[in-house]
Design an enzyme around this catalytic site. Sequence first.
Site, PDB file in Angstrom:
ATOM      1  N   HIS A   4      65.449  44.332  35.780  1.00 35.58           N
ATOM      2  CA  HIS A   4      64.435  43.350  36.178  1.00 35.58           C
ATOM      3  C   HIS A   4      63.380  43.157  35.103  1.00 35.58           C
ATOM      4  O   HIS A   4      62.927  42.042  34.854  1.00 35.58           O
ATOM      5  CB  HIS A   4      63.773  43.771  37.500  1.00 35.58           C
ATOM      6  CG  HIS A   4      64.759  43.960  38.593  1.00 35.58           C
ATOM      7  ND1 HIS A   4      65.388  45.171  38.805  1.00 35.58           N
ATOM      8  CD2 HIS A   4      65.260  43.090  39.512  1.00 35.58           C
ATOM      9  CE1 HIS A   4      66.231  45.043  39.824  1.00 35.58           C
ATOM     10  NE2 HIS A   4      66.174  43.799  40.266  1.00 35.58           N
TER      11      HIS A   4
ATOM     12  N   GLU B  31      60.516  50.470  37.406  1.00 36.16           N
ATOM     13  CA  GLU B  31      61.087  50.389  36.054  1.00 36.16           C
ATOM     14  C   GLU B  31      60.041  50.701  34.977  1.00 36.16           C
ATOM     15  O   GLU B  31      60.373  51.255  33.925  1.00 36.16           O
ATOM     16  CB  GLU B  31      61.748  49.017  35.862  1.00 36.16           C
ATOM     17  CG  GLU B  31      62.968  48.884  36.777  1.00 36.16           C
ATOM     18  CD  GLU B  31      63.759  47.587  36.659  1.00 36.16           C
ATOM     19  OE1 GLU B  31      64.722  47.434  37.424  1.00 36.16           O
ATOM     20  OE2 GLU B  31      63.424  46.721  35.817  1.00 36.16           O
TER      21      GLU B  31
ATOM     22  N   ARG C 130      45.873  33.245  58.503  1.00 36.43           N
ATOM     23  CA  ARG C 130      45.653  31.832  58.164  1.00 36.43           C
ATOM     24  C   ARG C 130      46.424  30.976  59.168  1.00 36.43           C
ATOM     25  O   ARG C 130      47.620  31.199  59.386  1.00 36.43           O
ATOM     26  CB  ARG C 130      46.118  31.544  56.731  1.00 36.43           C
ATOM     27  CG  ARG C 130      45.148  32.038  55.670  1.00 36.43           C
ATOM     28  CD  ARG C 130      45.585  31.625  54.269  1.00 36.43           C
ATOM     29  NE  ARG C 130      44.514  31.798  53.305  1.00 36.43           N
ATOM     30  CZ  ARG C 130      44.297  32.926  52.610  1.00 36.43           C
ATOM     31  NH1 ARG C 130      45.080  33.975  52.776  1.00 36.43           N
ATOM     32  NH2 ARG C 130      43.295  32.982  51.752  1.00 36.43           N
TER      33      ARG C 130
ATOM     34  N   ARG D  58      36.924  34.618  53.436  1.00 38.48           N
ATOM     35  CA  ARG D  58      37.624  34.465  54.697  1.00 38.48           C
ATOM     36  C   ARG D  58      36.710  34.535  55.914  1.00 38.48           C
ATOM     37  O   ARG D  58      37.156  34.282  57.022  1.00 38.48           O
ATOM     38  CB  ARG D  58      38.767  35.484  54.774  1.00 38.48           C
ATOM     39  CG  ARG D  58      39.837  35.298  53.695  1.00 38.48           C
ATOM     40  CD  ARG D  58      40.450  33.900  53.734  1.00 38.48           C
ATOM     41  NE  ARG D  58      40.718  33.486  55.090  1.00 38.48           N
ATOM     42  CZ  ARG D  58      41.701  33.979  55.858  1.00 38.48           C
ATOM     43  NH1 ARG D  58      42.539  34.846  55.361  1.00 38.48           N
ATOM     44  NH2 ARG D  58      41.864  33.579  57.097  1.00 38.48           N
TER      45      ARG D  58
HETATM   46  N1  URA Z   1      45.217  36.780  47.433  1.00 37.00           N
HETATM   47  C1  URA Z   1      45.390  37.104  48.741  1.00 37.00           C
HETATM   48  O1  URA Z   1      46.295  37.874  49.082  1.00 37.00           O
HETATM   49  N2  URA Z   1      44.567  36.531  49.643  1.00 37.00           N
HETATM   50  C2  URA Z   1      43.594  35.663  49.323  1.00 37.00           C
HETATM   51  O2  URA Z   1      42.891  35.157  50.202  1.00 37.00           O
HETATM   52  C3  URA Z   1      43.428  35.354  47.952  1.00 37.00           C
HETATM   53  C4  URA Z   1      44.261  35.924  47.032  1.00 37.00           C
END
Ligand code: URA
Length: 253
Positions: free
Chosen positions: A5, A81, A169, A225
Amino acid sequence: MKHYHLGFGQEDLGTNPPQIALLSGEPERSRYLAQTYLQNVRLLSEYRGLNSYVGYLANGKSILVATSGMGAPSLSIVVNELIQVGIKQIIRIGTCGSIQPHVQVGSIVISQGALCRQGAANDIAPVEYPAVADPFLTVALVESAQKLNIPYHLGITASVDTFYEGQERIKSSANPRLQPWLSGITETYRHLNILNYEMESGTLFKMAGVYGFAAACVCAVIAQRTEAEDIVIEDKELAVKRCLEVVLASLQE
Ligand code: URA
């Protein structure tokens, strides 16, 4: 032997092989980091978007820059790896969403440990196994942030498998219906004093404990958030640059 990879092997790392890897989720960030901050940079591989570079800091320290891709399954393959080519310390440089009002977009979060809600980690260690950062690397990151006067937060990160459902979300997701146990999870985490959401550090920290290497994580805050689901794209460049400068300063001694 070239690892499948990563696309390179220990023999490609030269006579002064790096023991430190800086691990970013995005190939573009890896390229920028290598080309902007390292000297005598050499491209090792671009296979599957997992760009890897080797180069030197001004103090002569050899550094490997690698790309984890998104999420814990991809990270687990890359990290496995990297250890096989001789890496002993890994610093993840990522992005995250804040779940605390005082952790603002543009600042950085240094993780002291993670709540690890990741399937990949369960293949490596029991679910109860602690996901903790290396204290020495972590303190060095904090001291660099202080020296550079960069706004930082030190604390616990929620490391989850999905960007949409797992980070609650709904409006910006193709799936407006959350499983009941995920409804209200962000508020629950906020009350548990968890600072941020991201998608890789928990598995990285558990791998560090099991494999016996040192790991740390610093993330640029690019979403708030407690207010909205969106990424604040205009602040991303500054926040990521702050992370890179903190990491590089922590390695200069
Ligand atoms: N990365 C994430 O996992 N969540 C976010 O809200 C922003 C970047």
